[in-house]
Design an enzyme around this catalytic site. Structure first.
Site, PDB file in Angstrom:
ATOM      1  N   ASP A  79       1.084  -1.059  -0.045  1.00  0.00           N
ATOM      2  CA  ASP A  79      -0.001  -0.009  -0.085  1.00  0.00           C
ATOM      3  C   ASP A  79       0.876   1.393   0.202  1.00  0.00           C
ATOM      4  O   ASP A  79       1.786   1.375   0.963  1.00  0.00           O
ATOM      5  CB  ASP A  79      -1.018  -0.008   1.301  1.00  0.00           C
ATOM      6  CG  ASP A  79      -2.313   0.886   1.299  1.00  0.00           C
ATOM      7  OD1 ASP A  79      -2.257   1.908   0.513  1.00  0.00           O
ATOM      8  OD2 ASP A  79      -3.099   0.304   1.799  1.00  0.00           O
ATOM      9  N   ASP A 103      -2.817   4.713  -2.595  1.00  0.00           N
ATOM     10  CA  ASP A 103      -3.814   5.328  -1.639  1.00  0.00           C
ATOM     11  C   ASP A 103      -4.321   6.813  -2.385  1.00  0.00           C
ATOM     12  O   ASP A 103      -3.277   7.886  -2.601  1.00  0.00           O
ATOM     13  CB  ASP A 103      -3.275   5.582  -0.373  1.00  0.00           C
ATOM     14  CG  ASP A 103      -4.094   6.170   0.834  1.00  0.00           C
ATOM     15  OD1 ASP A 103      -4.864   5.455   1.012  1.00  0.00           O
ATOM     16  OD2 ASP A 103      -3.850   7.113   1.246  1.00  0.00           O
ATOM     17  N   GLU A 160      -6.446   3.948  -6.023  1.00  0.00           N
ATOM     18  CA  GLU A 160      -7.764   4.207  -5.039  1.00  0.00           C
ATOM     19  C   GLU A 160      -8.360   5.670  -5.676  1.00  0.00           C
ATOM     20  O   GLU A 160      -7.465   6.569  -5.434  1.00  0.00           O
ATOM     21  CB  GLU A 160      -7.427   4.443  -3.499  1.00  0.00           C
ATOM     22  CG  GLU A 160      -8.776   4.425  -2.632  1.00  0.00           C
ATOM     23  CD  GLU A 160      -8.737   5.085  -1.402  1.00  0.00           C
ATOM     24  OE1 GLU A 160      -9.562   4.897  -0.587  1.00  0.00           O
ATOM     25  OE2 GLU A 160      -7.501   5.833  -1.228  1.00  0.00           O
ATOM     26  N   HIS A 164     -11.026  -1.536   4.785  1.00  0.00           N
ATOM     27  CA  HIS A 164     -10.798  -1.107   5.988  1.00  0.00           C
ATOM     28  C   HIS A 164     -11.415   0.309   6.309  1.00  0.00           C
ATOM     29  O   HIS A 164     -11.344   0.699   7.620  1.00  0.00           O
ATOM     30  CB  HIS A 164      -9.181  -0.963   6.114  1.00  0.00           C
ATOM     31  CG  HIS A 164      -8.512   0.148   5.567  1.00  0.00           C
ATOM     32  ND1 HIS A 164      -8.309   0.116   3.866  1.00  0.00           N
ATOM     33  CD2 HIS A 164      -7.870   1.270   5.822  1.00  0.00           C
ATOM     34  CE1 HIS A 164      -7.986   0.958   3.416  1.00  0.00           C
ATOM     35  NE2 HIS A 164      -7.515   1.918   4.372  1.00  0.00           N
ATOM     36  N   ASP A 165     -11.990   0.916   5.254  1.00  0.00           N
ATOM     37  CA  ASP A 165     -12.501   2.365   5.852  1.00  0.00           C
ATOM     38  C   ASP A 165     -14.282   2.061   5.757  1.00  0.00           C
ATOM     39  O   ASP A 165     -14.894   3.078   5.860  1.00  0.00           O
ATOM     40  CB  ASP A 165     -12.441   3.223   4.498  1.00  0.00           C
ATOM     41  CG  ASP A 165     -10.966   3.565   4.486  1.00  0.00           C
ATOM     42  OD1 ASP A 165     -10.269   3.395   5.505  1.00  0.00           O
ATOM     43  OD2 ASP A 165     -10.348   4.015   3.395  1.00  0.00           O
TER      44      ASP A 165
HETATM   45  O1  TEU Z   1      -8.685   6.686   2.269  1.00  0.00           O
HETATM   46  C1  TEU Z   1      -9.210   7.700   1.531  1.00  0.00           C
HETATM   47  C2  TEU Z   1     -10.452   8.362   1.786  1.00  0.00           C
HETATM   48  O2  TEU Z   1     -10.622   9.279   1.363  1.00  0.00           O
HETATM   49  C3  TEU Z   1     -10.809   7.917   3.355  1.00  0.00           C
HETATM   50  O3  TEU Z   1     -10.087   8.491   4.226  1.00  0.00           O
HETATM   51  C4  TEU Z   1     -12.222   8.501   3.369  1.00  0.00           C
HETATM   52  O4  TEU Z   1     -12.180   9.762   3.545  1.00  0.00           O
HETATM   53  C5  TEU Z   1     -12.889   7.881   4.663  1.00  0.00           C
HETATM   54  O5  TEU Z   1     -12.222   6.568   4.960  1.00  0.00           O
HETATM   55  C6  TEU Z   1     -14.275   7.510   4.587  1.00  0.00           C
HETATM   56  O6  TEU Z   1     -14.779   7.426   5.755  1.00  0.00           O
HETATM   57  C7  TEU Z   1      -7.484   6.363   2.190  1.00  0.00           C
HETATM   58  C8  TEU Z   1      -7.193   5.280   3.381  1.00  0.00           C
HETATM   59  O7  TEU Z   1      -7.807   4.052   2.773  1.00  0.00           O
HETATM   60  C9  TEU Z   1      -7.707   5.547   4.504  1.00  0.00           C
HETATM   61  O8  TEU Z   1      -7.769   4.588   5.489  1.00  0.00           O
HETATM   62  C10 TEU Z   1      -6.605   6.866   4.831  1.00  0.00           C
HETATM   63  O9  TEU Z   1      -7.176   7.152   6.235  1.00  0.00           O
HETATM   64  C11 TEU Z   1      -6.888   7.956   4.061  1.00  0.00           C
HETATM   65  O10 TEU Z   1      -6.663   7.366   2.710  1.00  0.00           O
HETATM   66  C12 TEU Z   1      -5.622   8.706   3.941  1.00  0.00           C
HETATM   67  O11 TEU Z   1      -4.347   8.332   3.943  1.00  0.00           O
END
Ligand code: TEU
Ligand code: CA
Length: 548
Positions: free
Chosen positions: A106, A207, A249, A323-324
């Site tokens: 990642d 990311d 992403e 994971h989000d």
């Molecule tokens: O996520 C991108 C992102 O836009 C998310 O943070 C989103 O806004 C949020 O999860 C919605 O609830 C990526 C990663 O997957 C995330 O875990 C990170 O926190 C983020 O980037 C920052 O690196």
């Protein structure tokens, strides 16, 4: 009937692959400090081999102060001691290879940690050679450059009194945005990626890649004017020198720019990871916490759009969870009476489509959301949101309801391996509480049950490898206005796959969209007995295969 075997030599390997996402801190703890680690993953490779996956997307394990659980990297070329060492990482890459599993790293390239050497240097003075690695604006403490907001609350601008300047951050204050306009930054990043390629990784997940080309002066975050120029240079200087899978992403993707991200000429990434199907249970134009019932008709239309518009000219990722995101069985399935049926239905619906499927750890067990008190949440986004909304005058109950439904920690509770203490994840209290339902929902019991969700996923993966129509078949949506049923076909010359899924907790009789010949094969179904083809019981799902 002849069985079609894919000898997909002309296909890039990742087109018939299935990816499994691991959130390392919650997967398996090997040294009993309550935090998952690399040796823990190595121990569980036989489980993943059994499931049948081809690659692991590993959420970040690089050195990090863990402000955002590793998405704030302070050294891109070292492993955080919490997860192990660089030797452990090499061992994971090599051991996984023996199981025919590739490791996808990642890459968090939009921002670094504020504890990264570059940022520590950058904030020493305006003339420091690293100053331009980040994005700065002169100003006064009481007047921010503009009113842009950060994803985890508050302003996107943070004041540094020593410099009399603000720096720009799209996420937390500990995640300063890197300045991609600076060619030195880009070169450092390419060299770092080449170093990972030399270590034998199988690919990269990028990311928030749509946000690297920001133009804060104009309020632009995603899809900035130089975005594809940067990505093409990145790809040329790194990925194109190896046989890799790369996945970008992009929350801000649409079907037009997705064709660039996943251009079959290989000029950017292998595929795009986009979210248009994900936001359909929130109020339009509001935040993810502002809940609305899922618009099922829209969900079907969104899938239809992506399936048809990328056909032959792009490549999509297929996912429900990461994971989000909250757990899909709790979100759009049924996590009580029909947990098993609905988890299998959701898997069927997704895995029948074109694209590369992703399984997020525990999804293959039908793991569910949790309902904790605020002190048991660990996620920076959740905790900040809680305080921000309390201050704004929201009722606590209302905030907690949003958190229960949408918090990222729903996905981050430890993997449920067994009914033993701490779910077989650790022998000590983990960093985040375990979902109390681990006694009923765990890998050990599902491995003993041939009808389990685990074996259903295993079968879906096997089918994708056996029938090339899963890879190449053209998508047609039927019954698009039906409020309960999603039905689609995939067709390839004289072959047809028919996928029918009941999304709700009722029995439905439908007019079959196309007639099923008697010499069909029922490839998979989540009910063991069969009744007539046009009746679907709660969450029933089937995939038929036949010749026209
Ligand atoms: O996520 C991108 C992102 O836009 C998310 O943070 C989103 O806004 C949020 O999860 C919605 O609830 C990526 C990663 O997957 C995330 O875990 C990170 O926190 C983020 O980037 C920052 O690196
Ligand atoms: Ca550990």
């Amino acid at each position: 009937m002849q069985t079609i075997i894919t000898k997909a030599s002309s296909l890039p390997w990742w087109k018939n692959s299935v990816i499994y996402q691991i959130y390392p801190r919650s997967f398996q703890d090997s040294n009993n400090d309550g935090i998952g680690d690399l040796q823990g993953i190595i121990q569980r490779l036989p489980y993943l081999e059994k499931l049948g996956i081809d690659a692991i997307w590993l959420s970040p394990v690089c050195r990090s102060p863990q402000d955002d659980n590793g998405y704030d990297i302070s050294d891109y070329q070292d492993i955080d001691p919490m997860f192990g060492t660089l030797e452990d990482m090499d061992k994971l890459i090599q051991t996984a290879k023996k199981y025919n599993i590739r490791i996808i790293v990642d890459l968090v390239l939009n921002h670094s940690s504020d504890e990264h050497r570059w940022f520590l240097e950058a904030k020493k003075s305006k003339t420091n050679p690293y100053h331009d690695y980040y994005i700065w604006k002169d100003g006064t403490p009481d007047e921010k450059p503009n009113d842009m907001l950060a994803a985890f609350g508050g302003s996107a601008w943070e004041w540094v009194p020593e410099l009399q300047q603000y720096y720009f951050h799209q996420f937390s204050v500990k995640q300063p945005d890197l300045n991609w306009e600076n060619p030195k930054v880009r070169r450092e990043i390419y060299d770092m990626i080449l170093w990972w390629m030399d270590r034998g990784v199988g690919g990269f997940r990028l990311d928030v890649i749509d946000q690297i080309a920001k133009e804060p002066d104009q309020g632009i975050t995603s899809n900035g004017p130089h975005l594809h120029e940067f990505i093409q240079e990145l790809s040329r200087e790194t990925f194109q020198k190896g046989d890799l899978i790369t996945v970008g992403e992009a929350w801000g993707a649409n079907t037009e720019n997705a064709k660039l991200y996943s251009n079959p000429d290989g000029s950017e990434f292998s595929m795009v990871f986009q979210f248009e199907h994900i936001g359909l249970d929130q109020q339009e134009g509001k935040e993810k916490w502002d809940l609305a019932p899922l618009d099922f008709i829209k969900l079907k239309n969104v899938f239809h759009k992506w399936q048809t518009q990328l056909y032959g000219c792009g490549w999509n990722s297929l996912f429900w969870d990461n994971h989000d995101l909250p757990r899909i069985v709790s979100r759009w399935g049924n996590d009580s009476e029909y947990r098993v049926e609905s988890a299998k239905m959701l898997a069927t619906l997704l895995h029948g489509m074109q694209g590369t499927p992703y399984i997020y750890q525990g999804e293959e067990l039908g793991m569910t959301n949790v309902c904790y008190d605020i002190q048991d949440y660990r996620d920076i986004e959740t905790i900040n949101l809680y305080h921000e909304r309390l201050e704004k005058g929201y009722k606590e109950e209302e905030i907690m309801h949003s958190i229960h439904v949408k918090s990222r920690d729903n996905a981050r509770t430890p993997m449920q391996w067994s009914a033993n203490d701490y779910a077989g994840f650790s022998t000590t209290e983990p960093w985040i509480s375990i979902n109390p339902n681990y006694v009923q929902i765990n890998a050990e019991s599902q491995l003993q049950d041939p009808d389990s969700i685990f074996y259903y996923y295993q079968k879906l993966i096997q089918l994708r490898k056996k029938y090339s129509i899963f890879i190449n078949g053209q998508f047609h949506l039927y019954l698009d206005e039906d409020p309960d049923i999603m039905a689609y076909t995939r067709t390839l010359e004289d072959e047809v796959l028919l996928v029918i899924c009941n999304f709700h907790n009722i029995t439905r009789t439908i007019d079959l969209p196309i007639s099923i010949p008697t010499d069909h094969q029922l490839l998979i179904s989540n009910y063991s007995d069969s009744i007539d083809a046009s009746t679907l019981r709660p969450y029933e799902a089937r995939i038929y295969y036949f010749k026209k």
